[in-house]
Design a protein around this motif. Structure first.
Motif, short mmCIF file in Angstrom:
data_model
loop_
_atom_site.label_atom_id
_atom_site.label_comp_id
_atom_site.label_asym_id
_atom_site.label_seq_id
_atom_site.Cartn_x
_atom_site.Cartn_y
_atom_site.Cartn_z
N VAL A 178 52.72 86.84 27.71
CA VAL A 178 52.00 85.56 27.86
C VAL A 178 52.94 84.49 28.41
O VAL A 178 52.56 83.71 29.31
CB VAL A 178 51.39 85.11 26.52
CG1 VAL A 178 50.86 83.69 26.63
CG2 VAL A 178 50.27 86.04 26.12
N LYS A 179 54.14 84.42 27.90
CA LYS A 179 55.09 83.41 28.38
C LYS A 179 55.41 83.61 29.86
O LYS A 179 55.67 82.64 30.58
CB LYS A 179 56.36 83.45 27.53
CG LYS A 179 56.15 82.96 26.10
CD LYS A 179 57.40 83.10 25.25
CE LYS A 179 57.13 82.66 23.81
NZ LYS A 179 58.32 82.88 22.93
N GLY A 180 55.37 84.85 30.31
CA GLY A 180 55.62 85.11 31.73
C GLY A 180 54.51 84.62 32.63
O GLY A 180 54.69 84.51 33.84
N ALA A 181 53.35 84.30 32.04
CA ALA A 181 52.21 83.83 32.82
C ALA A 181 51.97 82.34 32.66
O ALA A 181 50.87 81.84 32.90
CB ALA A 181 50.95 84.60 32.40
N ASP A 182 53.00 81.59 32.27
CA ASP A 182 52.87 80.16 32.01
C ASP A 182 52.27 79.38 33.17
O ASP A 182 51.57 78.38 32.97
CB ASP A 182 54.24 79.55 31.66
CG ASP A 182 54.61 79.79 30.20
OD1 ASP A 182 53.74 80.23 29.43
OD2 ASP A 182 55.78 79.56 29.85
N ASP A 183 52.55 79.82 34.39
CA ASP A 183 52.09 79.06 35.56
C ASP A 183 50.57 79.05 35.69
O ASP A 183 50.02 78.22 36.43
CB ASP A 183 52.71 79.64 36.84
CG ASP A 183 54.20 79.33 36.94
OD1 ASP A 183 54.62 78.29 36.40
OD2 ASP A 183 54.93 80.12 37.55
N PHE A 184 49.87 79.97 35.03
CA PHE A 184 48.41 79.96 35.08
C PHE A 184 47.83 78.76 34.33
O PHE A 184 46.80 78.23 34.72
CB PHE A 184 47.83 81.25 34.47
CG PHE A 184 47.83 82.40 35.42
CD1 PHE A 184 46.88 82.50 36.42
CD2 PHE A 184 48.78 83.41 35.31
CE1 PHE A 184 46.87 83.56 37.30
CE2 PHE A 184 48.78 84.48 36.19
CZ PHE A 184 47.82 84.55 37.18
#
Length: 531
Positions: A178-184
């Motif tokens: 989830v943290k890797g998808a912060d830009d969403f």
């Protein structure tokens, strides 16, 4: 949640009337359901399955299973009897939450001997009732406090062949994913519509887990018939879709105006206003982030959407990686048609054979009860994805197909179908395409036309002939298509020609049409109805 427990969180429509639950409401319900599980004698580490279409109760049940220290096992609602039986037996699930289903026969047969808890919708007859538990149990006060390496869930891959494998994902895997998808989650407050299968890692990681780690309100789609009104009601700021959904939305626009008439208008003085009107009609007036994943999407379709102000970021991930591997978010036009760059926390490289390899904290450690498959999937700590790829220092990563999908023609030449399928998909009359040709003189593209243009008429015939000539002029000699073979009926999950995530089940499709292709040796544009 602690900062604003009364903030709206889940929005559930029932007969088109919306019920809203705050973070506090959801926490209380989950604690009560957790108490119910423990009261039935289920213990920490037990596997609890969930078989239901998207709804607020799905998320509450997922949280309750975590709070009780148990392990969730989500199952696709479209799964066959044999698949459901396999998942239950292999995982050792001791109970199952039952919810809305389009049809209950498979669930009734496969779950006959399993204790069932019924969500508050018409579903399979069950031993326990959701509302009864909410009314009779007090919230669990001391919830489980798992370590990052404790198992959170076992997710069984939808798989196009063979029995699905159980991917063991820990709390740490999904937290990092989830943290890797912060830009969403770029808006101060995000809104999403949940409609893709919750048993799939994309919906589970980006929507469910994403909502826990970020400020996200989730609205649920009640049914296929209410999709448009539910999307408008949600006023989404983020919209995820698989390529087939993006194709259907394009058809929705082109059903009211031909593309040849629309494109000149978009570059006129009124272009910005017309594009805004289209976005609003689709339900995207407030949307800031658009994303596509689960299967390749044609660059021509991405370019078409870009002209109406919808910049779609393509992403790539696997169940085994706990979510995203690469993403074109924030959107970069230079990377259009590619999967972007690796997300935070992951390393990606190519093997000597051109296979994409992944390593990082969100990558799973094992397939459940399957050490042989686990060993075969790793190479010195790197996950072997099975996908072919290329990388450009500036333009990011691109998928060129899967190793197991390439086939050899009668001439002894290997053909990778995906790049050809993306070229075929440039024709807006075509909704689905599968390139095949193992043992044949030349490859053939099986195509399904969209509903609006599924009938044979001169405009469609001329367009398909033009597409065939154009793409054959762009392909190597061994890749050129002998024919576009127009199929009468669409490929669906129900007829077992698509996976639960709408990927092609190539083996099934090829098996269904191989005999007619080998016997007729089609050439040009050929209609199944004429054979």
């Amino acid at each position: 949640m602690k900062l604003n427990p009364d903030q709206p969180y889940l929005h559930q429509p029932v007969d088109s009337l919306w019920n809203t639950y705050s973070f506090k409401d959801v926490d209380t319900m989950a604690r009560k359901i957790a108490s119910g599980l423990l009261d039935q004698g289920y213990q920490k580490g037990d596997r609890i399955a969930i078989l239901a279409k998207n709804c607020a109760e799905w998320i509450v049940a997922d949280l309750a299973i975590m709070m009780a220290g148990m392990i969730s096992v989500p199952i696709y609602t479209t799964a066959s009897v044999d698949t459901i039986k396999h998942v239950i037996s292999h995982s050792g699930a001791t109970a199952i939450f039952m919810g809305k289903l389009d049809e209950t026969r498979a669930a009734e047969e496969a779950c006959r001997d399993l204790k069932k808890i019924a969500f508050p919708y018409p579903t399979v007859e069950s031993e326990f009732n959701w509302n009864h538990w909410l009314e009779n149990y007090t919230p669990l006060m001391k919830i489980d406090n798992p370590a990052s390496d404790n198992t959170l869930t076992i997710v069984y891959t939808s798989g196009s062949t063979g029995d699905p494998k159980g991917v063991v994902l820990t709390h740490g895997h999904l937290a990092v994913g989830v943290k890797g998808a912060d830009d969403f989650y770029c808006a101060p407050h995000n809104r999403v519509l949940s409609y893709l299968p919750m048993a799939h890692i994309a919906e589970r990681a980006l929507v469910i887990m994403g909502s826990i780690y970020n400020s996200v309100e989730i609205f649920f789609n009640e049914s296929l018939n209410t999709f448009v009104q539910d999307l408008h009601h949600a006023q989404v700021t983020i919209f995820f879709a698989v390529p087939r959904i993006w194709t259907k939305l394009q058809f929705q626009v082109l059903a009211t105006q031909k593309d040849a008439d629309l494109q000149p208008l978009l570059v006129s003085n009124q272009g910005a206003m017309i594009a805004a009107q289209i976005r609003e009609k689709l339900g995207f007036k407030h949307c800031k982030v658009f994303a596509s994943g689960a299967a390749p999407i044609a660059p021509s379709l991405l370019e078409w959407y870009g002209r109406i102000g919808i910049d779609i970021s393509e992403g790539y991930g696997m169940t085994e990686t706990g979510g995203l591997v690469c993403s074109n978010t924030p959107f970069s036009k230079e990377r259009l048609g590619g999967i972007g760059i690796p997300v935070k926390g992951l390393e990606v490289k190519l093997s000597d054979q051109g296979e994409i390899l992944v390593r990082g904290a969100s990558v799973f450690n094992e397939y459940y009860k399957n050490p042989k498959a686990t060993q075969e999937t790793f190479d010195q700590g790197w996950l072997k994805t099975g996908d072919r790829g290329v990388v450009d220092e500036n333009e990011g990563w691109r998928i060129t197909g899967r190793f197991k999908e390439q086939f050899k023609t009668a001439k002894g030449k290997y053909v990778a179908p995906v790049p050809i399928e993306l070229l075929v998909s440039e024709n807006t009359f075509i909704e689905q395409v599968c390139v095949t040709g193992s043992g044949m003189p030349q490859p053939v593209a099986l195509v399904v036309l969209n509903v609006e243009n599924g009938h044979k008429n001169q405009e469609v015939v001329d367009s398909l002939n033009g597409s065939l000539d154009k793409l054959n002029g762009e392909l190597e000699s061994h890749e050129r298509l002998a024919a576009l073979f127009v199929i009468e009926s669409p490929w669906t999950i129900e007829n077992e020609l698509l996976t639960a995530t709408m990927k092609l089940k190539r083996h099934n499709i090829e098996r269904q049409y191989r005999e007619v292709l080998m016997s007729t040796n089609p050439s040009g544009v050929v209609w199944e109805a004429d054979i």
